[in-house]
Write a protein that holds these residues in place. Structure first.
Motif, short mmCIF file in Angstrom:
data_model
loop_
_atom_site.label_atom_id
_atom_site.label_comp_id
_atom_site.label_asym_id
_atom_site.label_seq_id
_atom_site.Cartn_x
_atom_site.Cartn_y
_atom_site.Cartn_z
N ASP A 1 -50.60 -8.98 22.33
CA ASP A 1 -50.42 -7.83 21.44
C ASP A 1 -49.68 -6.70 22.14
OD1 ASP A 1 -51.64 -9.03 19.27
OD2 ASP A 1 -53.57 -8.01 19.55
N ALA A 2 -50.08 -6.43 23.38
CA ALA A 2 -49.44 -5.36 24.14
C ALA A 2 -47.96 -5.66 24.36
CB ALA A 2 -50.16 -5.17 25.48
N GLU A 3 -47.65 -6.91 24.66
CA GLU A 3 -46.24 -7.27 24.85
C GLU A 3 -45.46 -7.08 23.55
OE1 GLU A 3 -43.75 -10.67 27.05
OE2 GLU A 3 -44.95 -11.41 25.37
N THR A 4 -46.03 -7.51 22.45
CA THR A 4 -45.38 -7.35 21.15
C THR A 4 -45.13 -5.87 20.85
OG1 THR A 4 -46.37 -9.37 20.28
CG2 THR A 4 -45.65 -7.75 18.66
N ASP A 5 -46.08 -5.02 21.26
CA ASP A 5 -45.94 -3.58 21.03
C ASP A 5 -45.02 -2.90 22.03
OD1 ASP A 5 -47.66 -3.83 18.91
OD2 ASP A 5 -49.41 -3.05 19.97
N GLY A 6 -44.56 -3.65 23.04
CA GLY A 6 -43.67 -3.08 24.04
C GLY A 6 -44.37 -2.17 25.04
N ALA A 7 -45.66 -2.38 25.25
CA ALA A 7 -46.42 -1.54 26.18
C ALA A 7 -45.96 -1.75 27.62
CB ALA A 7 -47.91 -1.86 26.06
N ASP A 8 -46.00 -0.70 28.39
CA ASP A 8 -45.66 -0.76 29.81
C ASP A 8 -46.69 -1.61 30.54
OD1 ASP A 8 -46.16 0.61 32.69
OD2 ASP A 8 -44.04 0.75 32.13
N TRP A 9 -46.24 -2.46 31.45
CA TRP A 9 -47.16 -3.37 32.14
C TRP A 9 -48.24 -2.62 32.90
CZ3 TRP A 9 -48.36 -3.65 37.24
CH2 TRP A 9 -47.53 -3.00 38.14
N ARG A 10 -47.92 -1.44 33.43
CA ARG A 10 -48.91 -0.66 34.20
C ARG A 10 -50.06 -0.20 33.31
NH1 ARG A 10 -43.87 0.27 36.68
NH2 ARG A 10 -43.28 1.44 34.84
N GLU A 11 -49.72 0.22 32.10
CA GLU A 11 -50.74 0.64 31.14
C GLU A 11 -51.61 -0.55 30.75
OE1 GLU A 11 -51.09 2.88 26.82
OE2 GLU A 11 -49.12 2.22 27.52
N VAL A 12 -50.98 -1.69 30.53
CA VAL A 12 -51.71 -2.90 30.16
C VAL A 12 -52.63 -3.35 31.30
CG1 VAL A 12 -51.50 -5.31 29.42
CG2 VAL A 12 -49.88 -3.60 28.58
N ALA A 13 -52.12 -3.30 32.52
CA ALA A 13 -52.94 -3.66 33.68
C ALA A 13 -54.16 -2.75 33.77
CB ALA A 13 -52.12 -3.58 34.97
N ARG A 14 -53.95 -1.47 33.53
CA ARG A 14 -55.04 -0.50 33.62
C ARG A 14 -56.08 -0.72 32.50
NH1 ARG A 14 -51.93 3.11 35.18
NH2 ARG A 14 -51.10 3.74 33.16
N ILE A 15 -55.62 -0.90 31.28
CA ILE A 15 -56.53 -0.98 30.13
C ILE A 15 -57.12 -2.37 29.95
CG2 ILE A 15 -56.66 -0.79 27.62
CD1 ILE A 15 -54.50 1.45 27.88
N VAL A 16 -56.28 -3.39 29.95
CA VAL A 16 -56.75 -4.75 29.64
C VAL A 16 -57.34 -5.45 30.86
CG1 VAL A 16 -56.05 -7.02 28.77
CG2 VAL A 16 -55.07 -4.95 27.77
N LEU A 17 -56.67 -5.32 32.01
CA LEU A 17 -57.12 -6.03 33.20
C LEU A 17 -58.01 -5.17 34.10
CD1 LEU A 17 -53.76 -7.83 34.05
CD2 LEU A 17 -55.72 -8.71 32.73
N ARG A 18 -58.12 -3.90 33.75
CA ARG A 18 -58.97 -2.97 34.50
C ARG A 18 -58.56 -2.88 35.98
NH1 ARG A 18 -61.86 -6.23 31.64
NH2 ARG A 18 -63.01 -7.15 33.36
N LEU A 19 -57.26 -2.79 36.20
CA LEU A 19 -56.69 -2.66 37.54
C LEU A 19 -55.96 -1.32 37.64
CD1 LEU A 19 -55.10 -6.20 37.86
CD2 LEU A 19 -57.22 -5.41 38.91
N ASP A 20 -55.85 -0.80 38.84
CA ASP A 20 -55.11 0.44 39.04
C ASP A 20 -53.81 0.14 39.76
OD1 ASP A 20 -54.11 2.93 39.56
OD2 ASP A 20 -55.97 3.73 40.41
N PRO A 21 -52.70 0.11 39.03
CA PRO A 21 -51.41 -0.20 39.64
C PRO A 21 -50.99 0.82 40.70
CG PRO A 21 -51.23 -0.22 37.25
CD PRO A 21 -52.58 0.28 37.59
N ALA A 22 -51.54 2.01 40.67
CA ALA A 22 -51.20 3.01 41.69
C ALA A 22 -51.79 2.63 43.04
CB ALA A 22 -51.70 4.39 41.26
N VAL A 23 -52.92 1.92 43.02
CA VAL A 23 -53.59 1.52 44.25
C VAL A 23 -52.93 0.28 44.85
CG1 VAL A 23 -55.76 0.66 45.21
CG2 VAL A 23 -55.78 2.55 43.57
N ASP A 24 -52.64 -0.70 44.03
CA ASP A 24 -52.03 -1.95 44.50
C ASP A 24 -50.99 -2.41 43.47
OD1 ASP A 24 -51.35 -4.41 45.57
OD2 ASP A 24 -53.32 -5.33 45.24
N PRO A 25 -49.81 -1.80 43.48
CA PRO A 25 -48.82 -2.14 42.46
C PRO A 25 -48.39 -3.60 42.47
CG PRO A 25 -47.92 -0.55 44.04
CD PRO A 25 -49.35 -0.77 44.39
N ASP A 26 -48.20 -4.17 43.65
CA ASP A 26 -47.77 -5.57 43.71
C ASP A 26 -48.86 -6.51 43.20
OD1 ASP A 26 -45.32 -4.79 44.76
OD2 ASP A 26 -45.97 -5.06 46.83
#
Length: 90
Positions: A34-59
Motif C-alpha cells: 500500500d505504501a509503495e502504491t501511495d508513493g511513500a518515502d522508504w524512510r517513512e515506511v521503515a519507521r512506521i511499518v517496520l519500526r526502524l529508525d533510518p537515521a540510526v542505521d540507514p543502510d
C-alpha cells in the motif's frame, strides 16, 4: 495467523516456499505494498511499518525495507497460492 505488529527480522525470507514468517507478516506485506502504491518515502515506511529508525542505521533500514518489499511482491504474485492451499487451523 497474521499479526498486526510482528517482530521484524533484518531481512525477509527469500525461500521459494511460503514460510511461517510470511504468515505472521501478511499484514506487514500488505502495508508495504500500500505504501509503495501511495508513493511513500522508504524512510517513512521503515519507521512506521517496520519500526526502524533510518537515521540510526540507514543502510540496515534500507536493506530491511527492500527485502520485505521484495517478499511482499513475491507474496502478491506467487506466495499467496501457498497460503490459499494451506489447511485452515494449521
Amino acid at each position: 495467523m497474521p499479526k498486526l505488529e510482528p517482530e521484524i527480522a533484518d531481512e525477509a525470507p527469500c525461500s521459494a516456499e511460503f514460510t511461517a514468517y510470511d504468515e505472521e507478516h501478511l499484514v506487514t506485506y500488505l502495508r508495504l505494498l500500500d505504501a509503495e502504491t501511495d508513493g511513500a518515502d522508504w524512510r517513512e515506511v521503515a519507521r512506521i511499518v517496520l519500526r526502524l529508525d533510518p537515521a540510526v542505521d540507514p543502510d540496515g533500514a534500507r536493506r530491511c525495507w527492500e527485502s520485505h518489499l521484495k517478499r511482499a511482491k513475491w507474496m502478491s504474485g506467487y506466495g499467496y497460492r501457498y497460503f490459499l492451499k494451506k489447511p485452515r487451523g494449521s
